[in-house]
Design an enzyme around this catalytic site. Structure first.
Site, PDB file in Angstrom:
ATOM      1  N   HIS A 364      21.390  47.208  17.142  1.00 41.66           N
ATOM      2  CA  HIS A 364      21.458  47.998  15.916  1.00 41.66           C
ATOM      3  C   HIS A 364      21.975  47.173  14.752  1.00 41.66           C
ATOM      4  CE1 HIS A 364      21.940  51.572  18.850  1.00 41.66           C
ATOM      5  NE2 HIS A 364      20.764  51.006  18.901  1.00 41.66           N
ATOM      6  N   ARG A 471      10.965  53.634   9.361  1.00 40.59           N
ATOM      7  CA  ARG A 471      11.443  53.885  10.729  1.00 40.59           C
ATOM      8  C   ARG A 471      12.554  54.918  10.670  1.00 40.59           C
ATOM      9  NH1 ARG A 471      10.789  47.802  11.161  1.00 40.59           N
ATOM     10  NH2 ARG A 471       9.593  47.403  13.054  1.00 40.59           N
ATOM     11  N   ARG A 507       7.410  57.376   9.978  1.00 33.89           N
ATOM     12  CA  ARG A 507       7.166  57.392  11.419  1.00 33.89           C
ATOM     13  C   ARG A 507       8.212  58.293  12.053  1.00 33.89           C
ATOM     14  NH1 ARG A 507       7.924  52.130  15.007  1.00 33.89           N
ATOM     15  NH2 ARG A 507      10.134  52.519  14.690  1.00 33.89           N
ATOM     16  N   GLU A 606       0.309  51.038  19.869  1.00 36.27           N
ATOM     17  CA  GLU A 606       1.297  50.088  20.390  1.00 36.27           C
ATOM     18  C   GLU A 606       1.104  49.815  21.870  1.00 36.27           C
ATOM     19  OE1 GLU A 606       5.270  50.593  18.290  1.00 36.27           O
ATOM     20  OE2 GLU A 606       4.658  52.664  18.573  1.00 36.27           O
ATOM     21  N   ASN A 629       4.578  44.538  17.356  1.00 37.93           N
ATOM     22  CA  ASN A 629       5.712  44.090  18.178  1.00 37.93           C
ATOM     23  C   ASN A 629       5.585  44.638  19.592  1.00 37.93           C
ATOM     24  OD1 ASN A 629       6.614  43.184  15.708  1.00 37.93           O
ATOM     25  ND2 ASN A 629       7.996  44.919  15.397  1.00 37.93           N
ATOM     26  N   ASP A 630       5.335  45.940  19.657  1.00 36.24           N
ATOM     27  CA  ASP A 630       5.184  46.538  20.984  1.00 36.24           C
ATOM     28  C   ASP A 630       3.843  46.159  21.598  1.00 36.24           C
ATOM     29  OD1 ASP A 630       7.461  47.994  21.920  1.00 36.24           O
ATOM     30  OD2 ASP A 630       7.240  49.273  20.157  1.00 36.24           O
ATOM     31  N   ARG A 640       9.912  41.864  24.360  1.00 36.75           N
ATOM     32  CA  ARG A 640      10.205  41.377  22.996  1.00 36.75           C
ATOM     33  C   ARG A 640      11.684  41.128  22.764  1.00 36.75           C
ATOM     34  NH1 ARG A 640       9.021  46.863  19.443  1.00 36.75           N
ATOM     35  NH2 ARG A 640      10.494  46.071  17.918  1.00 36.75           N
ATOM     36  N   CYS A 677       1.667  46.866  11.225  1.00 33.16           N
ATOM     37  CA  CYS A 677       3.043  46.942  10.726  1.00 33.16           C
ATOM     38  C   CYS A 677       4.066  46.242  11.615  1.00 33.16           C
ATOM     39  CB  CYS A 677       3.457  48.388  10.485  1.00 33.16           C
ATOM     40  SG  CYS A 677       3.468  49.397  11.966  1.00 33.16           S
TER      41      CYS A 677
HETATM   42  C1  PEP Z   1       6.059  47.667  16.421  1.00 33.75           C
HETATM   43  O1  PEP Z   1       6.212  47.932  17.603  1.00 33.75           O
HETATM   44  O2  PEP Z   1       5.353  46.719  16.016  1.00 33.75           O
HETATM   45  C2  PEP Z   1       6.715  48.457  15.381  1.00 33.75           C
HETATM   46  C3  PEP Z   1       6.440  48.277  14.098  1.00 33.75           C
HETATM   47  O3  PEP Z   1       7.651  49.348  15.777  1.00 33.75           O
HETATM   48  P1  PEP Z   1       9.131  48.934  16.225  1.00 33.75           P
HETATM   49  O4  PEP Z   1       9.307  47.478  15.919  1.00 33.75           O
HETATM   50  O5  PEP Z   1      10.052  49.810  15.478  1.00 33.75           O
HETATM   51  O6  PEP Z   1       9.079  49.217  17.692  1.00 33.75           O
HETATM   52 MG    MG Z   2       7.100  49.801  18.186  1.00 34.35          MG
END
Ligand code: PEP
Ligand code: MG
Length: 747
Positions: A364, A471, A507, A606, A629-630, A640, A677
């Site tokens: 966090h 977010r 989101r 994702e 990212n996911d 990750r 994103c």
């Molecule tokens: C992602 O997964 O790319 C994303 C933008 O969401 P978060 O990083 O909050 O999981």
């Molecule tokens: Mg994500």
């Protein structure tokens, strides 16, 4: 040799203290001290080895070995018995040193005639300064009492070293906390910063390690422990029905505060002549040394609990509070073992940088540092022991490196780097109001990611055309209780205001996985990233999601509203969530609330599965956003959050780009707008590739918009596409070499 009596130990410690108070330079003190210790322990030899650099020990004083060897004999960490003590932080006690594995004979010292050897680390709070050794001709092991007594002496030496008592000529006698030190951690947030150290929890300084009256010290310790127990009980009472995690920690505190073993050991230290605070610090140091060898995360946590408790006890004993009266420097770089998100937000944008001993990319605190755009280095081991308030410090967030008390040459090079970044920012600022139009005429929309009000001041300066990902869970993460609907509605309205009429994509809550709410019962899941998170929680326990949707509808009142559901793995989840939102809109209408001007309902892609959903899903979604990212972590099956694997697979790998291209095609055939994103959208080279594959909206950190726009405006996306195709046809595993070479040829 008879067992040592407590009186003898106390006498020795008092004499050590007097020699500290007495006149003389560091070397004279050391010489006096080795004589005192040899005399008191009844050994022919006593030697002190100190670190001259983190890997080399130097013989700094001796009674019994050849005087000519002082400052000449050096050992590498791990070399010989002395090096072993230094490396492991544990005593070596043997009656027959030459027969011991790893014994290293050093002819210049004349030590071969000594058979027994006892070496203990000179360490303070787990930070090693050197090794204290006694040797004698008689072949015998030292008793446990003698080992213990020598450890206590070594502890006092470590405290004296910390206070600068042995300062003299040469690297081994350098004043502590004066040398430049470089820490290699990991990147939490990119960026470079120069400033001065501000310790989140300034260290308590023990100025009186030796005490004359053990009974009085034991009484002081007991009184402090009693106050500590009461304060832990108070905390437990205050926590009431709080979440289980917090209670668990407090229960562990209570257990340690009542631990007989812990208190008995401290009382034994006092009996040998230490003051109450030195005894606490000695046991704290022992716990820290054990921490290094404990791989089990649960036990590590418990040892951390002892550490925290010891700090509290030290504060009670010394009266040195968290606030030591020091003034925060004008350019503070926060240094802490770890820090919670709310505490970091309290410091806010005043901070130039943050350096943590622990922390992870997804913690966090890291999320908040990112929102505040403050360079952050995590996992900078031992920095809280080394750094002092006010020390000069350079934070290289890009490479995860920290320079404490840097040499002027390093500082100058670093300043050049900062100047270059500032210059680049200036250049980017001049592009602020221009579109990201490539040379081929294609325009890519660049929007920003946000999650806290703290993000939004960047909106105007960055040139973002909107907020592509808000977010919402971050607001939940930094609070200790569930926010109320009215609070959320007010917050979302403020976000829309700050975005000045541009599109904001909210989101819905993505909790679970790494994002555990302080007041939510943590699920004991073996694989939380693939567990009960995001939309799965929202659909199973719809209460909070519904409240959030109501707040969004209220906030929009008359304005457009864009809502995106996270972590959709199959169309049914999206359809159910969408139906929930439509129901809430109906409800709002029947209650006579002002409705949003129009509503867009989208899904985050994702998980690879969604890329293969039926066409009807793509038609039902008003837009799709790739959460790279996911998506990347599931595509490559690489966590990750795991430093070992998270950089192992490249976004520009042909397989991943082909997959992205498949998604682009699925959206195109259904006419569904697509954005990206994840963090990769903010990396200029990656951004060019994503745009070349047909993605027309990229959402990124505000600071990335300038560099991405700058690069997109310089290239022809058709050409970039051709480079990607050529690499694929040529059977290259990655597009990166080809695209980098091509970019280098662009003017
Ligand atoms: C992602 O997964 O790319 C994303 C933008 O969401 P978060 O990083 O909050 O999981
Ligand atoms: Mg994500």
């Amino acid at each position: 040799m008879p067992e040592r009596s407590e009186t003898e130990s106390r006498k020795l410690l008092r004499r050590l203290r007097d020699s500290l108070a007495g006149p003389g330079r560091g070397q004279e003190r050391l010489d006096r001290i080795v004589r005192l210790i040899a005399d008191s322990m009844g050994t022919e030899v006593c030697s002190i080895y100190l670190f001259r650099d983190p890997r080399t020990l130097e013989l700094c004083a001796t009674q019994g070995l050849r005087a000519a060897a002082v400052h000449q004999t050096r050992l590498r960490l791990g070399e010989g018995l002395v090096g072993r003590v230094a490396r492991t932080g544990r005593p070596v006690n043997t009656g027959n040193a030459p027969a011991e594995k790893g014994f290293r004979y050093m002819p210049e010292t004349g030590e071969e005639i000594y058979s027994s050897f006892l070496g203990v680390p000179i360490q303070r709070l787990g930070e090693r300064r050197g090794v204290l050794v006694v040797q004698s001709k008689a072949a015998r092991q030292f008793t446990d009492d003698e080992v213990y007594a020598l450890e206590v002496v070594a502890m006092v030496l470590a405290e004296m070293a910390e206070l600068g008592a042995f300062t003299g000529e040469g690297a081994a006698l350098a004043r502590p906390h004066q040398q430049p030190v470089t820490f290699r951690g990991a990147t939490g947030q990119e960026g470079a910063a120069e400033g001065h150290v501000w310790l989140h929890e300034p260290r308590v300084v023990v100025t009186n390690p030796v005490a004359d009256d053990p009974a009085a010290e034991v009484a002081r310790l007991r009184a402090a422990v009693e106050r500590l127990r009461l304060s832990v009980d108070d905390m437990l009472a205050a926590a009431g029905g709080a979440d289980k995690d917090q209670r668990d920690v407090l229960e562990a505190y209570r257990m340690f505060a009542h631990s007989r073993g812990w208190i008995r050991r401290m009382e034994e230290d006092i009996a040998l002549g230490l003051s109450a605070e030195a005894a606490v610090e000695k046991e704290q140091g022992a716990a820290r040394a054990r921490l290094e060898h404990v791989p089990d995360p649960y036990l590590r946590e418990r040892l951390h609990d002892i550490d925290d408790l010891s700090n509290r006890l030290l504060r009670l004993l010394t009266g040195q509070g968290r606030d030591t009266g020091a003034a925060m420097p004008p350019d503070p770089v926060l240094v802490a073992r770890n820090i919670g998100p709310a505490e970091l937000l309290d410091y806010g944008r005043n901070l130039r940088g943050v350096v943590l001993e622990e922390g992870s990319v997804g913690s966090h605190a890291a999320i908040v540092a990112r929102a505040l755009a403050i360079p952050l280095v995590i996992q900078a081991a031992r920095i809280t022991t080394e750094a002092l308030n006010g020390d000069r410090i350079l934070v290289d967030g890009d490479n995860g490196i920290v320079h404490l008390r840097p040499e002027e040459a390093v500082a100058a090079a670093f300043r050049d780097k900062i100047a270059m970044q500032t210059e680049a920012q200036r250049r980017y600022a001049s592009l602020r109001d221009l579109p990201a139009t490539a040379r081929c005429g294609t325009t890519v929309s660049l929007v920003m990611n946000a999650g806290l009000m703290a993000d939004l001041p960047s909106f105007v300066g960055s040139g973002a055309e909107g907020v592509g990902l808000f977010r919402t869970e971050l607001q939940f993460l930094v609070r200790s209780r569930v926010p109320r609907r009215s609070e959320l509605a007010a917050l979302y309205a403020r976000v829309m205001d700050a975005a000045r009429g541009t599109r904001v994509v909210f989101r819905t809550l993505d909790i679970g996985s790494d994002k555990v709410l302080p007041y939510m019962k943590p699920q004991d899941e073996p694989n939380p990233a693939m567990g009960w998170r995001a939309i799965r929680v929202g659909l199973d326990r719809p209460g909070v999601l519904r409240m959030q949707l109501q707040a969004l509808i209220r906030a929009a009142a008359g304005r457009p509203l864009a809502v995106m559901f996270p972590f959709v793995a199959e169309p049914g989840e999206f359809h159910r969530a969408r139906a929930m939102l439509l129901r809430e809109l109906d409800r709002a209408a029947s209650l006579g609330h002002a409705l949003p001007e129009r509503v867009e309902i989208g899904a985050m892609l994702e998980t690879p599965s969604l890329a293969f959903a039926p066409r009807s899903f793509f038609e039902a979604a008003d837009f799709v956003s790739i959460g790279g990212n996911d998506l990347k972590q599931f595509f490559f099956a690489a966590d990750r959050e795991n430093e070992r694997v998270r950089r192992r697979y490249d976004t520009l790998d042909v397989s991943f780009l082909s997959f992205v291209q498949h998604i682009v095609a699925r959206c195109a055939e259904a006419g569904t707008p697509l954005s990206f994103c994840g963090e990769d959208a903010g990396r200029p080279v990656e951004a060019v590739c994503l745009a070349a594959l047909g993605i027309r909206m990229l959402s990124m950190r505000p600071a990335s918009i300038g560099p991405v726009k700058h690069l997109i405006r310089r290239v022809d996306l058709g050409e970039a596409r051709a480079v990607i195709e050529a690499a694929r046809t040529a059977g290259e595993p990655s597009v990166r070499p080809a695209i980098t070479a091509w970019l280098a040829r662009q003017r």
